[in-house]
Design a protein around this motif. Sequence first.
Motif: not given
Length: 291
Positions: A150-162
């Motif tokens: 969950v932590i890894f996917r959260g990091f990934l999703r947020q940076y992809l959003y930016y």
Amino acid sequence: MNIKEHIMKITLDLFSKNGYNATSMQEIADQSGIAKGSLYKLFVSKEDLFIEIFDMCHQELFNKAEDFNRYDILSPNEKFIHIVEFQIQYFIENEFVMMDFSERELPIQRSEKFEAVRNRNRIQKMNWHKDMLIAAYGTEIERYLWDLIVIFRGFLRQYLYYIIYEKRSLSTQKVSIFIVERLNAIVHDLLHSKADPLLNNSILHAPDDLSTKPENNEQFIRETLNGISLSIKGLQTSESNRHELNETLSLLSNEIWSNEPRDFLIRALMGHLERNSEIVGYIKQLKLLLA
């Protein structure tokens, strides 16, 4: 590349440039160089075409990720950084189908068939991330595995959003290194503090997840077998080898749906099929569904 893959690649480009609603089947046929009637023989609707593109992109992601297992000269940490950067770049290149659909409203989202395929790929992606984290940190993290996912996917999703939606000019390599270094610190802290984990593998199945229903699991298995069949048709191989693979797939399908399926035979038949790199992703998916 067979004719269906050719059409799907062209359609993905049209969807990405013009959007789903503004792209017509006539335009897809024209750009693909085929008659509209021939297009409808291959894809019964634009919705079905989108669903096959969505599934194709995910299977391509999983198949290409297999190549990183060959990087034996790299340390687990270096390999982890490379595979994170690969995923970021792949999502950027295919953002129309790979990114979160909550960012835009599409008619396809109301399709039960699409929702079933999306859930199947979501589960496969989470299991891929699970294997990725264990390869990077070892089995000692298993207690915290689902929290780390969950932590890894959260990091990934947020940076992809930016990167994708806010058009921030961020180096994919630097982002990958930053994410992995932060995870390294979190893993070290969890193992040192021996904190209680919060999550377990129940996060794979939300309460209303279609994939938890037996009838949908059967549907996923049939779709996966069909995906293997289509992959065999597109293989660059001899006709004798294609015939052998189709015979193997037929035996596998018959055994899966028999009243008393033999696990040893199913495993042997899947093992024979997954020698082909184009089919590996489907076989991994099939193993998860059968489990």
